[in-house]
Design a protein around this motif. Structure first.
Motif, PDB file in Angstrom:
ATOM      1  N   GLY A 176      -4.484  -3.142   7.813  1.00  0.00           N
ATOM      2  CA  GLY A 176      -5.318  -1.997   7.508  1.00  0.00           C
ATOM      3  C   GLY A 176      -5.047  -0.776   8.357  1.00  0.00           C
ATOM      4  O   GLY A 176      -5.467   0.338   8.016  1.00  0.00           O
ATOM      5  N   LYS A 177      -4.330  -0.945   9.461  1.00  0.00           N
ATOM      6  CA  LYS A 177      -3.994   0.186  10.319  1.00  0.00           C
ATOM      7  C   LYS A 177      -2.778   0.925   9.767  1.00  0.00           C
ATOM      8  O   LYS A 177      -1.984   0.378   9.008  1.00  0.00           O
ATOM      9  CB  LYS A 177      -3.677  -0.304  11.736  1.00  0.00           C
ATOM     10  CG  LYS A 177      -4.826  -1.039  12.409  1.00  0.00           C
ATOM     11  CD  LYS A 177      -5.890  -0.090  12.882  1.00  0.00           C
ATOM     12  CE  LYS A 177      -6.895  -0.829  13.762  1.00  0.00           C
ATOM     13  NZ  LYS A 177      -8.003   0.061  14.195  1.00  0.00           N
ATOM     14  N   ASP A 178      -2.649   2.195  10.190  1.00  0.00           N
ATOM     15  CA  ASP A 178      -1.467   2.978   9.833  1.00  0.00           C
ATOM     16  C   ASP A 178      -0.431   2.872  10.950  1.00  0.00           C
ATOM     17  O   ASP A 178      -0.789   2.765  12.127  1.00  0.00           O
ATOM     18  CB  ASP A 178      -1.836   4.453   9.657  1.00  0.00           C
ATOM     19  CG  ASP A 178      -2.827   4.686   8.518  1.00  0.00           C
ATOM     20  OD1 ASP A 178      -3.313   5.820   8.402  1.00  0.00           O
ATOM     21  OD2 ASP A 178      -3.108   3.736   7.747  1.00  0.00           O
ATOM     22  N   VAL A 179       0.854   2.907  10.579  1.00  0.00           N
ATOM     23  CA  VAL A 179       1.918   2.906  11.584  1.00  0.00           C
ATOM     24  C   VAL A 179       2.943   3.991  11.251  1.00  0.00           C
ATOM     25  O   VAL A 179       3.142   4.337  10.083  1.00  0.00           O
ATOM     26  CB  VAL A 179       2.638   1.536  11.688  1.00  0.00           C
ATOM     27  CG1 VAL A 179       1.687   0.468  12.179  1.00  0.00           C
ATOM     28  CG2 VAL A 179       3.279   1.152  10.366  1.00  0.00           C
TER      29      VAL A 179
ATOM     30  N   ILE B   8       3.576   4.012   7.189  1.00  0.00           N
ATOM     31  CA  ILE B   8       2.963   2.997   6.329  1.00  0.00           C
ATOM     32  C   ILE B   8       1.461   3.064   6.561  1.00  0.00           C
ATOM     33  O   ILE B   8       0.987   2.857   7.681  1.00  0.00           O
ATOM     34  CB  ILE B   8       3.485   1.585   6.629  1.00  0.00           C
ATOM     35  CG1 ILE B   8       5.020   1.551   6.645  1.00  0.00           C
ATOM     36  CG2 ILE B   8       2.954   0.596   5.591  1.00  0.00           C
ATOM     37  CD1 ILE B   8       5.608   0.226   7.100  1.00  0.00           C
ATOM     38  N   GLN B   9       0.732   3.358   5.506  1.00  0.00           N
ATOM     39  CA  GLN B   9      -0.720   3.432   5.606  1.00  0.00           C
ATOM     40  C   GLN B   9      -1.350   2.109   5.194  1.00  0.00           C
ATOM     41  O   GLN B   9      -0.806   1.384   4.347  1.00  0.00           O
ATOM     42  CB  GLN B   9      -1.246   4.551   4.701  1.00  0.00           C
ATOM     43  CG  GLN B   9      -0.783   5.939   5.117  1.00  0.00           C
ATOM     44  CD  GLN B   9      -1.307   7.015   4.176  1.00  0.00           C
ATOM     45  OE1 GLN B   9      -1.157   6.903   2.957  1.00  0.00           O
ATOM     46  NE2 GLN B   9      -1.910   8.042   4.742  1.00  0.00           N
ATOM     47  N   ARG B  10      -2.471   1.812   5.820  1.00  0.00           N
ATOM     48  CA  ARG B  10      -3.249   0.609   5.444  1.00  0.00           C
ATOM     49  C   ARG B  10      -2.319  -0.601   5.359  1.00  0.00           C
ATOM     50  O   ARG B  10      -2.189  -1.253   4.318  1.00  0.00           O
ATOM     51  CB  ARG B  10      -3.975   0.830   4.130  1.00  0.00           C
ATOM     52  CG  ARG B  10      -4.865   2.060   4.127  1.00  0.00           C
ATOM     53  CD  ARG B  10      -5.583   2.247   2.790  1.00  0.00           C
ATOM     54  NE  ARG B  10      -4.689   2.326   1.649  1.00  0.00           N
ATOM     55  CZ  ARG B  10      -4.001   3.395   1.298  1.00  0.00           C
ATOM     56  NH1 ARG B  10      -4.094   4.515   2.041  1.00  0.00           N
ATOM     57  NH2 ARG B  10      -3.216   3.386   0.223  1.00  0.00           N
ATOM     58  N   THR B  11      -1.670  -0.906   6.467  1.00  0.00           N
ATOM     59  CA  THR B  11      -0.655  -1.953   6.481  1.00  0.00           C
ATOM     60  C   THR B  11      -1.198  -3.288   5.962  1.00  0.00           C
ATOM     61  O   THR B  11      -2.369  -3.642   6.171  1.00  0.00           O
ATOM     62  CB  THR B  11      -0.079  -2.154   7.884  1.00  0.00           C
ATOM     63  OG1 THR B  11      -1.160  -2.351   8.807  1.00  0.00           O
ATOM     64  CG2 THR B  11       0.758  -0.972   8.306  1.00  0.00           C
ATOM     65  N   GLN B  12      -0.299  -4.006   5.320  1.00  0.00           N
ATOM     66  CA  GLN B  12      -0.582  -5.338   4.798  1.00  0.00           C
ATOM     67  C   GLN B  12       0.377  -6.330   5.447  1.00  0.00           C
ATOM     68  O   GLN B  12       1.440  -5.937   5.947  1.00  0.00           O
ATOM     69  CB  GLN B  12      -0.388  -5.360   3.274  1.00  0.00           C
ATOM     70  CG  GLN B  12      -1.237  -4.359   2.521  1.00  0.00           C
ATOM     71  CD  GLN B  12      -2.726  -4.659   2.649  1.00  0.00           C
ATOM     72  OE1 GLN B  12      -3.138  -5.803   2.450  1.00  0.00           O
ATOM     73  NE2 GLN B  12      -3.511  -3.650   2.982  1.00  0.00           N
ATOM     74  N   GLN B  13       0.027  -7.601   5.402  1.00  0.00           N
ATOM     75  CA  GLN B  13       0.883  -8.603   6.040  1.00  0.00           C
ATOM     76  C   GLN B  13       2.275  -8.635   5.417  1.00  0.00           C
ATOM     77  O   GLN B  13       3.265  -8.900   6.120  1.00  0.00           O
ATOM     78  CB  GLN B  13       0.208  -9.968   5.988  1.00  0.00           C
ATOM     79  CG  GLN B  13      -0.991 -10.069   6.912  1.00  0.00           C
ATOM     80  CD  GLN B  13      -1.656 -11.427   6.887  1.00  0.00           C
ATOM     81  OE1 GLN B  13      -1.587 -12.140   5.880  1.00  0.00           O
ATOM     82  NE2 GLN B  13      -2.315 -11.785   7.977  1.00  0.00           N
ATOM     83  N   GLU B  14       2.364  -8.344   4.137  1.00  0.00           N
ATOM     84  CA  GLU B  14       3.686  -8.370   3.489  1.00  0.00           C
ATOM     85  C   GLU B  14       4.573  -7.207   3.922  1.00  0.00           C
ATOM     86  O   GLU B  14       5.766  -7.175   3.570  1.00  0.00           O
ATOM     87  CB  GLU B  14       3.553  -8.367   1.968  1.00  0.00           C
ATOM     88  CG  GLU B  14       2.861  -7.145   1.399  1.00  0.00           C
ATOM     89  CD  GLU B  14       1.398  -7.395   1.108  1.00  0.00           C
ATOM     90  OE1 GLU B  14       0.792  -8.247   1.785  1.00  0.00           O
ATOM     91  OE2 GLU B  14       0.866  -6.734   0.194  1.00  0.00           O
TER      92      GLU B  14
END
Lengths: 112, 115
Positions: free
Chosen positions: B16-19, B79-85
């Motif tokens: 959910g975090k942005d990177v 990458i916004q709202r990061t997901q595990q994939e």
């Protein structure tokens, strides 16, 4: 569409023996072909490429590759492998654009 | 001479975090590329820049991914709202020009882990 196949997941050879890593491609047009090597936790390192002309291409660290249009192949070779050649090898193809399409990679292990 | 550099080398983030991932290409290279390397998908093309323009964004996997390049040099992949994939190694490359025959030189990559 363009694609690259590396039929062997792993290649194991003894130090001093010849090393071959296979690559075949499928493109509609005249391809540009590349080989890269990746050491653990490192980026891809360029070895050699075929653009046009002589089918035998020589590259870094004693590697060479032969472009065979009739067999749509671009196999990577080294006459005498070293333990330090142990790494992950990628074949890649592009057409008249910029996008590289990579094979799945072949892990080479050279045993002392 | 200096090669392609990327930062950070490793990034661990929560879902959910942005990177933001950064790439510094080889000086004078007009073309810049982002690829993603993951166990399941191998090496995938993400985006290509010629100068500051991105004529091909076709490889970006979703609208959560974006990239920009400024001054014809540094590029940032966000990458916004990061997901595990999204966990993968993100590789940046640059080349002198943008043609298919140009050699792309790769950086060491940013290893992203999304928890």
């Amino acid at each position: 569409a363009q694609s690259v196949a590396q039929p062997e997941d792993q290649v194991n050879v003894a130090e001093g023996n010849p090393l071959t890593v296979k690559c075949t491609y499928s493109v509609s047009g005249n391809p540009y072909l590349f080989w890269y090597v990746q050491y653990p936790n490192r980026g891809l390192q360029f070895l050699l490429k075929y653009i046009t002309g002589d089918n035998l291409v020589k590259g870094s660290y004693g590697f060479e590759a032969e472009f065979n249009k009739s067999q749509t192949s671009f196999h990577l070779k080294k006459p005498s492998a070293l333990v330090s050649d142990s790494a992950l090898y990628f074949c890649a193809v592009s057409l008249n654009d910029y996008k590289l399409s990579f094979g799945a990679g072949t892990t080479v292990t050279v045993r002392a | 001479g200096a090669g392609v550099s990327q930062s950070p080398s490793n990034k661990v983030t929560e879902k959910g975090k942005d990177v933001e991932l950064r790439c510094d290409p080889i000086s004078g290279h007009t073309a810049l590329y982002w690829y993603r390397q993951s166990l399941g998908q191998g090496l995938e093309f993400l985006i290509y820049f010629q100068g500051n323009s991105a004529p091909d964004k076709s490889g970006l996997p979703s609208d959560r991914f974006s990239a920009e390049r400024t001054g014809g040099s540094v590029s940032t992949l966000t990458i916004q709202r990061t997901q595990q994939e999204d966990s993968a190694v993100y590789l940046c490359a640059s080349s002198l020009g943008g043609g298919g025959q140009e050699t792309q030189y790769f950086g060491p990559g940013t290893r992203l882990l999304v928890l």
